[in-house]
Motif scaffolding. Structure first.
Motif, mmCIF file in Angstrom:
data_model
loop_
_atom_site.group_PDB
_atom_site.id
_atom_site.type_symbol
_atom_site.label_atom_id
_atom_site.label_comp_id
_atom_site.label_asym_id
_atom_site.label_seq_id
_atom_site.Cartn_x
_atom_site.Cartn_y
_atom_site.Cartn_z
ATOM 1 N N VAL A 1 9.734 -18.627 5.450
ATOM 2 C CA VAL A 1 9.294 -18.403 6.816
ATOM 3 C C VAL A 1 7.845 -17.918 6.887
ATOM 4 O O VAL A 1 7.056 -18.405 7.692
ATOM 5 N N CYS A 2 7.485 -16.943 6.053
ATOM 6 C CA CYS A 2 6.116 -16.395 6.060
ATOM 7 C C CYS A 2 5.819 -15.869 4.667
ATOM 8 O O CYS A 2 6.470 -14.924 4.206
ATOM 9 N N ASP A 3 4.840 -16.475 4.003
ATOM 10 C CA ASP A 3 4.621 -16.169 2.588
ATOM 11 C C ASP A 3 3.542 -15.129 2.327
ATOM 12 O O ASP A 3 3.240 -14.823 1.173
ATOM 13 N N THR A 4 2.951 -14.542 3.375
ATOM 14 C CA THR A 4 1.876 -13.572 3.199
ATOM 15 C C THR A 4 2.232 -12.304 3.967
ATOM 16 O O THR A 4 2.627 -12.368 5.128
ATOM 17 N N ALA A 5 2.085 -11.156 3.311
ATOM 18 C CA ALA A 5 2.468 -9.906 3.973
ATOM 19 C C ALA A 5 1.662 -8.740 3.431
ATOM 20 O O ALA A 5 1.208 -8.747 2.285
ATOM 21 N N MET A 6 1.527 -7.736 4.288
ATOM 22 C CA MET A 6 0.963 -6.447 3.893
ATOM 23 C C MET A 6 1.979 -5.390 4.276
ATOM 24 O O MET A 6 2.465 -5.365 5.411
ATOM 25 N N VAL A 7 2.333 -4.548 3.324
ATOM 26 C CA VAL A 7 3.406 -3.577 3.515
ATOM 27 C C VAL A 7 2.886 -2.190 3.191
ATOM 28 O O VAL A 7 2.290 -1.976 2.130
ATOM 29 N N VAL A 8 3.081 -1.235 4.084
ATOM 30 C CA VAL A 8 2.778 0.157 3.757
ATOM 31 C C VAL A 8 4.102 0.901 3.625
ATOM 32 O O VAL A 8 5.013 0.733 4.435
ATOM 33 N N ALA B 1 -0.638 -1.374 -4.452
ATOM 34 C CA ALA B 1 -1.783 -0.485 -4.290
ATOM 35 C C ALA B 1 -1.291 0.894 -3.912
ATOM 36 O O ALA B 1 -0.214 1.055 -3.354
ATOM 37 N N ARG B 2 -2.125 1.874 -4.219
ATOM 38 C CA ARG B 2 -1.728 3.252 -3.930
ATOM 39 C C ARG B 2 -2.861 3.955 -3.191
ATOM 40 O O ARG B 2 -4.000 3.954 -3.657
ATOM 41 N N ILE B 3 -2.547 4.508 -2.026
ATOM 42 C CA ILE B 3 -3.509 5.356 -1.323
ATOM 43 C C ILE B 3 -3.089 6.800 -1.579
ATOM 44 O O ILE B 3 -1.982 7.189 -1.245
ATOM 45 N N VAL C 1 0.857 -1.177 0.000
ATOM 46 C CA VAL C 1 0.000 0.000 0.000
ATOM 47 C C VAL C 1 0.896 1.230 0.000
ATOM 48 O O VAL C 1 1.678 1.425 0.926
ATOM 49 N N MET C 2 0.787 2.047 -1.051
ATOM 50 C CA MET C 2 1.645 3.213 -1.183
ATOM 51 C C MET C 2 0.854 4.489 -0.994
ATOM 52 O O MET C 2 -0.359 4.528 -1.208
ATOM 53 N N GLY C 3 1.558 5.536 -0.616
ATOM 54 C CA GLY C 3 0.928 6.842 -0.472
ATOM 55 C C GLY C 3 1.832 7.781 0.304
ATOM 56 O O GLY C 3 2.772 7.345 0.968
ATOM 57 N N GLY C 4 1.540 9.052 0.228
ATOM 58 C CA GLY C 4 2.335 10.049 0.923
ATOM 59 C C GLY C 4 2.063 10.073 2.411
ATOM 60 O O GLY C 4 1.176 9.381 2.922
ATOM 61 N N SER C 5 2.817 10.902 3.112
ATOM 62 C CA SER C 5 2.633 11.039 4.558
ATOM 63 C C SER C 5 1.233 11.564 4.850
ATOM 64 O O SER C 5 0.750 12.483 4.185
ATOM 65 N N ALA D 1 -1.549 9.932 4.472
ATOM 66 C CA ALA D 1 -2.579 9.393 3.582
ATOM 67 C C ALA D 1 -3.404 8.291 4.231
ATOM 68 O O ALA D 1 -4.398 7.857 3.659
ATOM 69 N N GLY D 2 -2.985 7.807 5.408
ATOM 70 C CA GLY D 2 -3.765 6.787 6.103
ATOM 71 C C GLY D 2 -3.220 5.382 5.996
ATOM 72 O O GLY D 2 -3.898 4.419 6.358
ATOM 73 N N LYS D 3 -1.984 5.230 5.536
ATOM 74 C CA LYS D 3 -1.410 3.891 5.354
ATOM 75 C C LYS D 3 -1.278 3.156 6.679
ATOM 76 O O LYS D 3 -1.700 1.991 6.806
ATOM 77 N N THR D 4 -0.691 3.805 7.668
ATOM 78 C CA THR D 4 -0.500 3.159 8.969
ATOM 79 C C THR D 4 -1.834 2.906 9.644
ATOM 80 O O THR D 4 -2.018 1.874 10.315
#
Length: 239
Positions: free
Chosen positions: A194-201, A218-220, A38-42, A44-47
């Motif tokens: 080790v872990c094949d599923t992730a969500m990254v902001v 993805a882009r926020i 998930v991408m976006g500027g400071s 933008a609500g990613k965290t």
């Protein structure tokens, strides 16, 4: 045809803080074996989105299913077993300043498992090895580590409970190019075993291009209101 196992399903998520509308109508599906970036500027609500998935805060509207359970209205007690199935890597690593590397990585094991000390020792050293750190760092305090080492210790701690999904909050934030590459390479390697599923902001385009699935970038978009997650081809992320 193989059945796709959805790990996270978000439908029309909304989140406000007082009069500030942060997320509006965010929808996506993260399937097992995928990495969603998930991408976006400071601001933008990613965290905020990541904290919603972890059950640390609650949405003001919409539906959110994690590991097959709707979590919008779950109690803290009901959320705990789900949180144990995920590892959260905080933006600043969020290590306990007064605890050694060993105690930081062992902390989730003591809190959430009944493992004996010998098993904890083995798992701590194994997870540090996974992130490329030797047992020499075990007695060190966070203040004695470089920024890149602190990030890797944070990842080792997240791996302690053998999570089914990892949540990364700006994993390369504040790192120099060399340490950023080390963390990016590590995240890519984790997918292989080790872990094949992730969500990254993140706002790091190179990170997104390296670790995301083709349909998982993805882009926020700012300002502050994220109306939907737009899936797009990775070869367009740098544009």
């Amino acid at each position: 045809m193989a059945v796709i196992e959805a790990i996270v399903e978000a439908d029309d998520l909304r989140k406000n803080f007082d009069a500030n509308e942060v997320l509006r109508g965010v929808s996506f599906v993260l399937a097992k074996g995928e990495t969603l970036v998930v991408m976006g500027g400071s601001g933008a609500g990613k965290t905020v989105l990541l904290r919603l998935v972890a059950g640390l805060i609650r949405p003001d509207g919409g539906r959110l299913r994690v590991f097959g359970r709707n979590i919008e209205n779950l109690s803290e007690e009901a959320l705990l077993p789900l949180r144990r199935r995920m590892g959260y890597v905080f933006q600043s690593a969020a290590l306990f300043d007064s605890l050694s590397v060993y105690e930081n990585v062992a902390y989730p094991l003591r809190e959430h498992t009944s493992l004996g000390e010998a098993e904890i020792d083995e798992r701590v050293e194994r997870n540090l090895s996974v992130v490329g750190l030797s047992r020499d760092v075990l007695p060190l305090l966070p203040s004695e580590l470089s920024g890149g080492m602190r990030k890797r210790v944070g990842i080792a701690r997240a791996l302690s409970v053998e999570p089914e999904m990892l949540l990364f909050d700006e994993p390369t934030g504040g790192l120099d190019p060399t340490n950023s590459k080390l963390v990016i390479d590590l995240m890519r390697d984790l997918r292989g075993g080790v872990c094949d599923t992730a969500m990254v902001v993140t706002h790091d385009v190179e990170l997104a291009r390296t670790v995301a699935d083709l349909a998982g970038a993805a882009r926020i978009e700012p300002p502050h209101v994220s109306e939907a997650i737009q899936y797009r081809s990775l070869d367009r992320l740098a544009r």
